[in-house]
Design a protein around this motif. Structure first.
Motif, PDB file in Angstrom:
ATOM      1  N   UNK A 201     -20.741   8.981  63.868  1.00 40.47           N
ATOM      2  CA  UNK A 201     -20.089   9.409  62.637  1.00 40.47           C
ATOM      3  C   UNK A 201     -20.869  10.563  62.035  1.00 40.47           C
ATOM      4  N   UNK A 202     -20.178  11.370  61.250  1.00 39.97           N
ATOM      5  CA  UNK A 202     -20.794  12.491  60.565  1.00 39.97           C
ATOM      6  C   UNK A 202     -20.402  12.411  59.091  1.00 39.97           C
ATOM      7  N   UNK A 203     -21.405  12.321  58.240  1.00 39.56           N
ATOM      8  CA  UNK A 203     -21.150  12.210  56.807  1.00 39.56           C
ATOM      9  C   UNK A 203     -20.947  13.599  56.209  1.00 39.56           C
ATOM     10  N   UNK A 204     -19.786  13.819  55.618  1.00 37.46           N
ATOM     11  CA  UNK A 204     -19.448  15.065  54.920  1.00 37.46           C
ATOM     12  C   UNK A 204     -19.619  16.300  55.804  1.00 37.46           C
ATOM     13  N   UNK A 205     -19.255  16.177  57.042  1.00 36.96           N
ATOM     14  CA  UNK A 205     -19.382  17.311  57.960  1.00 36.96           C
ATOM     15  C   UNK A 205     -18.472  18.461  57.503  1.00 36.96           C
ATOM     16  N   UNK A 206     -19.058  19.564  57.092  1.00 38.60           N
ATOM     17  CA  UNK A 206     -18.298  20.734  56.665  1.00 38.60           C
ATOM     18  C   UNK A 206     -17.669  20.628  55.290  1.00 38.60           C
ATOM     19  N   UNK A 207     -17.939  19.542  54.542  1.00 38.53           N
ATOM     20  CA  UNK A 207     -17.323  19.376  53.228  1.00 38.53           C
ATOM     21  C   UNK A 207     -17.917  20.356  52.218  1.00 38.53           C
ATOM     22  N   UNK A 208     -17.068  20.907  51.357  1.00 35.66           N
ATOM     23  CA  UNK A 208     -17.501  21.828  50.318  1.00 35.66           C
ATOM     24  C   UNK A 208     -17.515  21.122  48.968  1.00 35.66           C
ATOM     25  N   UNK A 209     -18.491  21.516  48.150  1.00 33.36           N
ATOM     26  CA  UNK A 209     -18.578  20.941  46.819  1.00 33.36           C
ATOM     27  C   UNK A 209     -17.449  21.468  45.933  1.00 33.36           C
ATOM     28  N   UNK A 210     -16.792  20.555  45.199  1.00 35.84           N
ATOM     29  CA  UNK A 210     -15.751  20.910  44.253  1.00 35.84           C
ATOM     30  C   UNK A 210     -16.155  20.400  42.875  1.00 35.84           C
ATOM     31  N   UNK A 211     -16.168  21.308  41.916  1.00 37.13           N
ATOM     32  CA  UNK A 211     -16.595  20.965  40.562  1.00 37.13           C
ATOM     33  C   UNK A 211     -15.392  20.997  39.621  1.00 37.13           C
ATOM     34  N   UNK A 212     -15.310  19.992  38.765  1.00 32.21           N
ATOM     35  CA  UNK A 212     -14.246  19.968  37.759  1.00 32.21           C
ATOM     36  C   UNK A 212     -14.840  19.586  36.402  1.00 32.21           C
ATOM     37  N   UNK A 213     -14.268  20.149  35.357  1.00 32.88           N
ATOM     38  CA  UNK A 213     -14.677  19.906  33.972  1.00 32.88           C
ATOM     39  C   UNK A 213     -13.451  19.433  33.201  1.00 32.88           C
ATOM     40  N   UNK A 214     -13.586  18.263  32.557  1.00 30.91           N
ATOM     41  CA  UNK A 214     -12.431  17.658  31.882  1.00 30.91           C
ATOM     42  C   UNK A 214     -12.764  17.328  30.432  1.00 30.91           C
ATOM     43  N   UNK A 215     -12.431  18.216  29.484  1.00 32.60           N
ATOM     44  CA  UNK A 215     -12.560  17.875  28.066  1.00 32.60           C
ATOM     45  C   UNK A 215     -11.312  17.135  27.578  1.00 32.60           C
ATOM     46  N   UNK A 216     -11.512  16.213  26.649  1.00 32.61           N
ATOM     47  CA  UNK A 216     -10.388  15.449  26.100  1.00 32.61           C
ATOM     48  C   UNK A 216     -10.670  15.113  24.647  1.00 32.61           C
ATOM     49  N   UNK A 217      -9.604  15.054  23.859  1.00 37.31           N
ATOM     50  CA  UNK A 217      -9.701  14.658  22.453  1.00 37.31           C
ATOM     51  C   UNK A 217      -8.456  13.860  22.107  1.00 37.31           C
ATOM     52  N   UNK A 218      -8.627  12.860  21.265  1.00 37.74           N
ATOM     53  CA  UNK A 218      -7.475  12.060  20.851  1.00 37.74           C
ATOM     54  C   UNK A 218      -7.685  11.547  19.433  1.00 37.74           C
ATOM     55  N   UNK A 219      -6.561  11.174  18.821  1.00 35.96           N
ATOM     56  CA  UNK A 219      -6.565  10.624  17.460  1.00 35.96           C
ATOM     57  C   UNK A 219      -5.767   9.331  17.452  1.00 35.96           C
ATOM     58  N   UNK A 220      -6.353   8.266  16.919  1.00 36.43           N
ATOM     59  CA  UNK A 220      -5.692   6.966  16.798  1.00 36.43           C
ATOM     60  C   UNK A 220      -5.301   6.726  15.348  1.00 36.43           C
ATOM     61  N   UNK A 221      -4.017   6.807  15.065  1.00 40.16           N
ATOM     62  CA  UNK A 221      -3.536   6.488  13.725  1.00 40.16           C
ATOM     63  C   UNK A 221      -2.962   5.082  13.685  1.00 40.16           C
ATOM     64  N   UNK A 222      -2.549   4.661  12.514  1.00 35.98           N
ATOM     65  CA  UNK A 222      -1.946   3.333  12.391  1.00 35.98           C
ATOM     66  C   UNK A 222      -0.606   3.261  13.115  1.00 35.98           C
ATOM     67  N   UNK A 223       0.145   4.360  13.078  1.00 34.73           N
ATOM     68  CA  UNK A 223       1.455   4.382  13.715  1.00 34.73           C
ATOM     69  C   UNK A 223       1.605   5.509  14.730  1.00 34.73           C
ATOM     70  N   UNK A 224       0.734   6.502  14.677  1.00 40.47           N
ATOM     71  CA  UNK A 224       0.870   7.691  15.525  1.00 40.47           C
ATOM     72  C   UNK A 224      -0.417   7.906  16.315  1.00 40.47           C
ATOM     73  N   UNK A 225      -0.253   8.335  17.564  1.00 41.14           N
ATOM     74  CA  UNK A 225      -1.371   8.598  18.455  1.00 41.14           C
ATOM     75  C   UNK A 225      -1.158   9.964  19.095  1.00 41.14           C
ATOM     76  N   UNK A 226      -2.255  10.743  19.243  1.00 43.00           N
ATOM     77  CA  UNK A 226      -2.144  12.034  19.922  1.00 43.00           C
ATOM     78  C   UNK A 226      -3.331  12.214  20.860  1.00 43.00           C
ATOM     79  N   UNK A 227      -3.063  12.777  22.049  1.00 43.76           N
ATOM     80  CA  UNK A 227      -4.113  13.017  23.032  1.00 43.76           C
ATOM     81  C   UNK A 227      -3.876  14.346  23.721  1.00 43.76           C
ATOM     82  N   UNK A 228      -4.974  15.047  24.010  1.00 43.69           N
ATOM     83  CA  UNK A 228      -4.926  16.299  24.773  1.00 43.69           C
ATOM     84  C   UNK A 228      -6.082  16.282  25.755  1.00 43.69           C
ATOM     85  N   UNK A 229      -5.790  16.519  27.038  1.00 41.59           N
ATOM     86  CA  UNK A 229      -6.807  16.503  28.078  1.00 41.59           C
ATOM     87  C   UNK A 229      -6.538  17.612  29.082  1.00 41.59           C
TER      88      UNK A 229
END
Length: 444
Positions: A399-427
């Motif tokens: 077996x070969x571990x990660x043979x030829x694999x390239x590094x992939x980087x991702x950045x995920x910011x997220x924000x949300x608001x929890x109200x009594x009746x309303x909820x909002x999320x952005x990611x």
């Protein structure tokens, strides 16, 4: 997980503390009833989504959903149901499912093309609290072990399945036994879904104060079902030898979590899918050595800012999954997967992942999260859940571990608001596998 006084590392874990403050917690429910023995609350839930993604190759707008959120108890019985119907408009000619479960696409009679996608989703549970344990029927995702993103045995990022579980405690020992009804193909029209894939799993945790030691074991049976495997004292890794190798797949994992004061914790998990001997794990040069390892740390602390509570923390995790882990001898049989998605580490076999996230919640209303992910994923044979291993002479196939694999980087910011009746999320997700998800939700 860090600031609480009690730590247990399996989910879903239901306790009954919410019953004490039921009237206060559910005072905004649409329908509510409570007396000395019973209570029930029902709310209408729904929302509108905008979703788009590079891998998805699609834009979903609008995505509408609506349904019912029900919860309550009577005597020793507790229940919860979140059931929703979705209707979505897709820009792609051949849309994919955003949540990876099956989606049905509706067309006009004149075959002018896909007009909308419709599907239903639900999660729920019915639990019976007995003097010696807790029996629960549920549709949910089980999570075994102390990690957050990369647990190796059962992971919260799998897809929900129907389960039966039994949980009990003997002094410092916690035990949970699980049966899961798994599906093979993410397509309800596929006749091969009449074949059975059954999951049995046990989780044992020994609480030694700041140190918690855990052991998880799984056995997956294909077109077989042996109910005695549900008994918590049955060692699944030993029972594995009593069944046909072609029809069953087992694994064993050990983990540890150590808490430093009430501020931080460090943890690790080692997962053994298969090996010829301990020497094969040390040599690690052929496909007989199928293993994975994960380690991480988490810090968390609560602050007071102008009379409001600020909860802040960070998580860092590393996971390495060797080639052919979770796989089996024949495709679409006893793989450790549900609907084609691994039950354990989300990136599957032949992968290496580093996650680092900082997060916070202010006044129990505003949530922020910033996640960084570095991913290496193999592309050669042994990197997919259905890549098969030979039935004999495993040690002759290198077996070969990660043979030829390239590094992939991702950045995920997220924000949300929890109200009594309303909820909002952005990611967002940026750089690799770019996508956007925003949602406005209501609960009444």
């Amino acid at each position: 997980m860090t600031t609480g006084t009690q730590q247990m590392f399996y989910f879903p874990r239901r306790d009954s503390s919410w019953r004490e403050n039921f009237a206060e917690n559910e005072k905004r429910a649409l329908i509510q009833y409570r007396d000395a023995k019973q209570a029930i609350a029902a709310s209408l839930v729904g929302g509108i989504d905008y979703r788009g993604g590079e891998t998805l190759g699609d834009t979903i707008w609008p995505g509408l959903d609506g349904g019912l959120y029900l919860r309550g108890y009577r005597d020793s019985v507790e229940f919860m149901l979140d059931a929703r119907i979705y209707v979505e408009n897709h820009s792609a000619s051949y849309p994919k499912s955003f949540d990876r479960e099956f989606v049905e696409f509706q067309k006009e009679e004149n075959n002018s093309g896909v007009e909308y996608a419709s599907y239903a989703r639900y999660r729920g549970m019915l639990a019976i609290n007995m003097g010696f344990g807790r029996l629960m029927l549920a549709r949910d995702v089980f999570h075994f072990g102390p990690g957050y993103y990369n647990n190796l045995t059962l992971n919260q990022y799998a897809l929900p399945y129907n389960t039966l579980s039994f949980e009990f405690h003997v002094g410092p020992l916690s035990v949970i036994s699980l049966y899961g009804d798994l599906r093979i193909y993410a397509n309800s029209m596929n006749r091969k879904n009449t074949n059975d894939r059954n999951l049995y799993a046990h989780r044992y945790e020994l609480n030694l104060g700041n140190l918690i030691l855990g052991m998880s074991e799984t056995q997956i049976l294909y077109n077989e079902n042996k109910v005695w495997l549900f008994v918590p004292i049955v060692p699944l890794f030993m029972e594995k030898g009593n069944f046909s190798e072609d029809n069953n797949n087992g694994a064993l994992a050990f983990d540890a979590n150590y808490r430093l004061f009430n501020l931080a914790r460090i943890y690790t998990e080692f997962y053994i899918d298969d090996f010829e001997s301990p020497i094969s794990l040390i040599k690690n040069d052929n496909i007989e050595a199928k293993w994975a390892w994960m380690a991480g740390t988490q810090i968390g602390k609560d602050f007071s800012v102008k009379g409001h509570k600020l909860e802040a923390g960070a998580i860092a995790e590393y996971a390495r999954v060797e080639p052919y882990v979770y796989s089996h001898f024949h495709p679409n049989t006893a793989q450790a997967a549900h609907l084609g998605v691994p039950l354990g580490a989300p990136n599957g076999p032949n992968s290496q992942t580093i996650d680092f996230a900082v997060y916070g919640r202010f006044a129990r209303r505003i949530n922020v999260n910033l996640r960084n992910t570095w991913l290496w994923k193999g592309t050669d044979y042994g990197s997919a859940i259905n890549d098969t291993t030979p039935t004999s002479n495993h040690f002759k196939l290198p077996k070969k571990f990660l043979d030829g694999a390239k590094m992939k980087y991702s950045l995920s910011p997220a924000i949300s608001y929890d109200g009594d009746f309303v909820f909002y999320q952005l990611e967002f997700t940026l750089f690799n596998d770019e996508k956007i998800y925003t949602r406005l939700g209501v609960k009444w």
